[in-house]
Design a protein around this motif. Structure first.
Motif, PDB file in Angstrom:
ATOM      1  N   ALA A 166      47.084  -8.129 -33.160  1.00  9.27           N
ATOM      2  CA  ALA A 166      47.102  -6.967 -32.891  1.00  9.27           C
ATOM      3  C   ALA A 166      47.970  -6.106 -33.711  1.00  9.27           C
ATOM      4  O   ALA A 166      47.866  -4.843 -34.250  1.00  9.27           O
ATOM      5  N   SER A 172      44.891  -4.209 -38.569  1.00  7.07           N
ATOM      6  CA  SER A 172      44.395  -3.506 -37.415  1.00  7.07           C
ATOM      7  C   SER A 172      45.095  -2.400 -36.982  1.00  7.07           C
ATOM      8  O   SER A 172      44.425  -1.524 -36.647  1.00  7.07           O
ATOM      9  N   ASP A 198      43.082   1.080 -36.451  1.00 12.73           N
ATOM     10  CA  ASP A 198      43.382   2.012 -35.441  1.00 12.73           C
ATOM     11  C   ASP A 198      43.984   3.458 -35.730  1.00 12.73           C
ATOM     12  O   ASP A 198      44.092   4.145 -34.755  1.00 12.73           O
TER      13      ASP A 198
END
Ligand code: GLU
Length: 279
Positions: A256, A261, A265
Motif C-alpha cells: 500500500a 499506489s 490514490d
C-alpha cells in the motif's frame, strides 16, 4: 564541495516510501552544483524484472528527481566484475566454495552457538582447506561453486589501519573480518552485492555514498575491497531507516505504500515529501 551521489536500488519490486526517502536524501546531498546518479543493482536475474526497472525510473521522475543518462545497470557490466574476480583469483585471495546453504547449516550445527557476523552466522570455512586437486576435479565435473574471499589473507595484504568516514558516526576503523569469508562471486552470477557496489561506486566517481544504516556494517567490506583494488575512498552518510506508524521499517511487503499506489490514490509528490519529513 559539490558531491557525486547515487541511489542504487535493486529492482526486485516497486519502490516504497523508504526508497523514496533514500533517493531524496541522495539527491539532496549532491546539492545544486553536484550530480545525482541512478544505478540499477539488477544482478539477481531471477528477481529483477524489466517492469520493476522501468518503474524505478518512472516513480523517481514522478517524485521530481532527475539524473544524467544512461543509467548504469549492473547486469550490463558482468564482464567488469569477471575481470575483477580474475584479478583477485590471480592474487590467491579467492577460493571456490561448493557448499549449499543446507550443508553450511549442517556444518554450523547449533546455529545459536555459532559465531555470528553482522549478516548472520559466519561461514565455517569448510571449503577453504580443500586441495587444489579436489577443487579442480569438482569444477571440471561441473559442480556449481561460489567464490569466497580468504578474509585473513585479504586483511593481511590490505594492511592495518583501514578507515572510512561516516558523516554522522565519524571515523570508523574497518573491521571486515567480522563478516568472515564473504562471497564475492555467487554461484549464479560472476559477482555479488559487495563486489559490484564497490567497483561501480568507483567507476561512477561517487564521492559521497548515502544509504540506510542497514548497510553501515557492509561498508567495512567495501573499504577492504577498495584497498585491494586500489580504489578511491568516498565519504559515507548512513541515514536512519524510515519507519511506518507501527514503528517497523518500510519494506517491499508494504504494497500500500509503494509510490505507485500512493500516486493512484491521488497523493501528490509534494505530499510524499511532507510525509517523509523532507519539506
Ligand atoms: N542495492 C542495494 C539495496 O537496494 C543498495 C546498495 C547501496 O546503496 O549500497 O539494498
Amino acid at each position: 564541495m559539490p558531491h557525486i551521489t547515487r541511489f542504487a536500488p535493486s529492482p526486485t519490486g516497486f519502490l516504497h516510501l523508504g526508497h523514496a526517502y533514500s533517493a531524496c536524501r541522495a539527491a539532496a546531498a549532491a546539492g545544486p552544483d553536484g550530480t545525482f546518479l541512478l544505478r540499477l543493482e539488477d544482478i539477481d536475474a531471477t528477481r529483477c524484472t524489466a517492469e520493476f526497472c522501468d518503474a524505478v525510473e518512472e516513480d523517481l521522475r514522478w517524485l521530481g528527481l532527475d539524473w544524467p543518462q544512461p543509467v548504469r545497470r549492473q547486469s550490463q557490466h558482468l564482464e567488469d566484475y569477471t575481470r575483477a574476480i580474475t584479478a583477485l583469483t590471480g592474487q590467491g585471495l579467492l577460493y571456490p566454495c561448493f557448499c549449499t546453504r543446507k550443508e553450511i547449516l549442517a556444518e554450523i550445527g547449533d546455529i545459536h552457538r555459532a559465531p555470528h557476523g553482522p549478516d548472520g552466522p559466519l561461514y565455517p570455512g569448510t571449503c577453504r582447506h580443500r586441495s587444489a586437486t579436489e577443487r579442480a576435479e569438482r569444477i571440471a565435473a561441473g559442480e556449481p561453486y561460489a567464490l569466497r574471499l580468504d578474509m585473513t589473507e585479504a586483511r593481511r595484504r590490505a594492511g592495518s589501519g583501514l578507515r572510512w568516514h561516516d558523516a554522522d558516526a565519524g571515523w570508523q576503523q574497518a573491521t571486515p573480518e567480522l563478516f568472515g569469508d564473504v562471497v564475492l562471486a555467487r554461484k549464479d552470477t560472476p559477482t555479488s552485492y559487495h563486489l559490484a557496489v564497490t567497483l561501480d561506486d568507483a567507476v561512477q566517481g561517487i564521492t559521497l555514498i548515502t544509504r540506510g544504516t542497514d548497510l553501515f556494517a557492509a561498508t567495512h567490506i567495501h573499504r577492504l575491497l577498495q584497498a585491494l583494488f586500489g580504489l578511491p575512498v568516498p565519504e559515507y552518510a548512513h541515514h536512519p531507516l524510515l519507519c511506518g506508524p507501527d514503528g517497523k521499517r518500510y519494506a517491499k511487503r508494504d504494497r500500500a505504500l509503494t509510490l505507485r499506489s500512493l500516486r493512484a490514490d491521488g497523493i501528490s509528490p509534494a505530499e510524499v515529501r511532507i510525509r517523509l519529513g523532507l519539506s
